[in-house]
Design a protein around this motif. Sequence first.
Motif, PDB file in Angstrom:
ATOM      1  N   GLN A  13      28.915  98.323  69.021  1.00 52.06           N
ATOM      2  CA  GLN A  13      28.386  98.100  70.358  1.00 52.06           C
ATOM      3  C   GLN A  13      29.140  98.942  71.382  1.00 52.06           C
ATOM      4  O   GLN A  13      30.328  99.268  71.168  1.00 52.06           O
ATOM      5  CB  GLN A  13      28.482  96.626  70.723  1.00 52.06           C
ATOM      6  CG  GLN A  13      27.581  95.723  69.914  1.00 52.06           C
ATOM      7  CD  GLN A  13      27.632  94.281  70.407  1.00 52.06           C
ATOM      8  OE1 GLN A  13      28.542  93.875  71.121  1.00 52.06           O
ATOM      9  NE2 GLN A  13      26.629  93.503  70.017  1.00 52.06           N
ATOM     10  N   PRO A  14      28.506  99.270  72.490  1.00 47.69           N
ATOM     11  CA  PRO A  14      29.228  99.983  73.553  1.00 47.69           C
ATOM     12  C   PRO A  14      30.482  99.213  73.951  1.00 47.69           C
ATOM     13  O   PRO A  14      30.468  97.986  74.079  1.00 47.69           O
ATOM     14  CB  PRO A  14      28.208 100.030  74.691  1.00 47.69           C
ATOM     15  CG  PRO A  14      26.881  99.992  73.994  1.00 47.69           C
ATOM     16  CD  PRO A  14      27.082  99.089  72.814  1.00 47.69           C
ATOM     17  N   GLY A  15      31.561  99.958  74.132  1.00 50.40           N
ATOM     18  CA  GLY A  15      32.834  99.346  74.440  1.00 50.40           C
ATOM     19  C   GLY A  15      33.654  98.991  73.221  1.00 50.40           C
ATOM     20  O   GLY A  15      34.834  98.628  73.337  1.00 50.40           O
ATOM     21  N   GLY A  16      33.053  99.091  72.071  1.00 46.77           N
ATOM     22  CA  GLY A  16      33.726  98.730  70.832  1.00 46.77           C
ATOM     23  C   GLY A  16      34.591  99.850  70.282  1.00 46.77           C
ATOM     24  O   GLY A  16      34.726 100.914  70.886  1.00 46.77           O
ATOM     25  N   SER A  17      35.163  99.574  69.128  1.00 47.81           N
ATOM     26  CA  SER A  17      36.076 100.514  68.484  1.00 47.81           C
ATOM     27  C   SER A  17      35.657 100.742  67.034  1.00 47.81           C
ATOM     28  O   SER A  17      35.003  99.890  66.415  1.00 47.81           O
ATOM     29  CB  SER A  17      37.511  99.973  68.511  1.00 47.81           C
ATOM     30  OG  SER A  17      37.967  99.789  69.836  1.00 47.81           O
ATOM     31  N   LEU A  18      36.072 101.883  66.539  1.00 48.24           N
ATOM     32  CA  LEU A  18      35.780 102.249  65.159  1.00 48.24           C
ATOM     33  C   LEU A  18      36.871 103.210  64.700  1.00 48.24           C
ATOM     34  O   LEU A  18      37.393 103.994  65.513  1.00 48.24           O
ATOM     35  CB  LEU A  18      34.418 102.926  65.086  1.00 48.24           C
ATOM     36  CG  LEU A  18      33.580 102.810  63.806  1.00 48.24           C
ATOM     37  CD1 LEU A  18      33.335 101.360  63.439  1.00 48.24           C
ATOM     38  CD2 LEU A  18      32.255 103.534  63.994  1.00 48.24           C
ATOM     39  N   ARG A  19      37.190 103.153  63.421  1.00 50.19           N
ATOM     40  CA  ARG A  19      38.197 104.051  62.874  1.00 50.19           C
ATOM     41  C   ARG A  19      37.614 104.821  61.697  1.00 50.19           C
ATOM     42  O   ARG A  19      37.117 104.229  60.746  1.00 50.19           O
ATOM     43  CB  ARG A  19      39.417 103.262  62.407  1.00 50.19           C
ATOM     44  CG  ARG A  19      40.609 104.141  62.003  1.00 50.19           C
ATOM     45  CD  ARG A  19      41.628 103.344  61.259  1.00 50.19           C
ATOM     46  NE  ARG A  19      42.918 104.000  61.150  1.00 50.19           N
ATOM     47  CZ  ARG A  19      43.790 103.781  60.179  1.00 50.19           C
ATOM     48  NH1 ARG A  19      43.500 102.920  59.225  1.00 50.19           N
ATOM     49  NH2 ARG A  19      44.948 104.400  60.155  1.00 50.19           N
ATOM     50  N   LEU A 116      27.979 108.778  59.831  1.00 51.77           N
ATOM     51  CA  LEU A 116      27.193 108.473  61.018  1.00 51.77           C
ATOM     52  C   LEU A 116      27.854 107.377  61.846  1.00 51.77           C
ATOM     53  O   LEU A 116      28.225 106.315  61.323  1.00 51.77           O
ATOM     54  CB  LEU A 116      25.786 108.037  60.625  1.00 51.77           C
ATOM     55  CG  LEU A 116      24.838 107.668  61.758  1.00 51.77           C
ATOM     56  CD1 LEU A 116      24.561 108.887  62.647  1.00 51.77           C
ATOM     57  CD2 LEU A 116      23.522 107.122  61.195  1.00 51.77           C
ATOM     58  N   VAL A 117      27.971 107.648  63.126  1.00 48.20           N
ATOM     59  CA  VAL A 117      28.453 106.654  64.085  1.00 48.20           C
ATOM     60  C   VAL A 117      27.319 106.370  65.062  1.00 48.20           C
ATOM     61  O   VAL A 117      26.816 107.280  65.720  1.00 48.20           O
ATOM     62  CB  VAL A 117      29.696 107.160  64.837  1.00 48.20           C
ATOM     63  CG1 VAL A 117      30.065 106.196  65.971  1.00 48.20           C
ATOM     64  CG2 VAL A 117      30.862 107.335  63.876  1.00 48.20           C
ATOM     65  N   THR A 118      26.920 105.121  65.136  1.00 48.46           N
ATOM     66  CA  THR A 118      25.860 104.687  66.045  1.00 48.46           C
ATOM     67  C   THR A 118      26.456 103.735  67.059  1.00 48.46           C
ATOM     68  O   THR A 118      27.125 102.769  66.691  1.00 48.46           O
ATOM     69  CB  THR A 118      24.731 103.994  65.271  1.00 48.46           C
ATOM     70  OG1 THR A 118      24.234 104.881  64.256  1.00 48.46           O
ATOM     71  CG2 THR A 118      23.597 103.619  66.204  1.00 48.46           C
ATOM     72  N   VAL A 119      26.217 104.005  68.327  1.00 46.53           N
ATOM     73  CA  VAL A 119      26.723 103.155  69.407  1.00 46.53           C
ATOM     74  C   VAL A 119      25.520 102.580  70.128  1.00 46.53           C
ATOM     75  O   VAL A 119      24.812 103.279  70.854  1.00 46.53           O
ATOM     76  CB  VAL A 119      27.613 103.937  70.377  1.00 46.53           C
ATOM     77  CG1 VAL A 119      28.191 102.993  71.442  1.00 46.53           C
ATOM     78  CG2 VAL A 119      28.721 104.658  69.626  1.00 46.53           C
ATOM     79  N   SER A 120      25.305 101.303  69.921  1.00 45.89           N
ATOM     80  CA  SER A 120      24.116 100.683  70.481  1.00 45.89           C
ATOM     81  C   SER A 120      24.300  99.176  70.553  1.00 45.89           C
ATOM     82  O   SER A 120      24.989  98.583  69.719  1.00 45.89           O
ATOM     83  CB  SER A 120      22.896 101.010  69.616  1.00 45.89           C
ATOM     84  OG  SER A 120      21.756 100.317  70.088  1.00 45.89           O
TER      85      SER A 120
END
Length: 121
Positions: A13-19, A116-120
């Motif tokens: 989600q927007p505002g989230g984090s991923l590594r 793939l990185v999806t921000v939604s």
Amino acid sequence: QVQLAESGGGLVQPGGSLRLSCAASGSSFRINRMGWYRQAPGKQRELVAVCTNDGSASYADSVRGRFTVSRDNAKNTVYLQMTSLIPEDAAVYYCYTHVFEYAPTRFREVWGQGTLVTVSS
């Protein structure tokens, strides 16, 4: 030959984090630079962040302060910690490394298959 294996992409989600993680494998090589590029639909592939052997890092202006690139030289692995993600960060992220191979002797650029990185929301 050196190969790269990426992991860690997904939906956030927007505002989230991923590594993201990327490990280099092979035999008889030395990594010079290692980092990440990304390519969004309809856009050119662009540099996100790269880490050199001395530990210094360079970032795209659009991610500076939100993303952190780091390396574990013992594991030939590079990481990309992404925070405060925005929809504009959505893309296929490609791991990249510039290596020196000893057999045969040569410099080479190696690319991962992309994650793939999806921000939604």
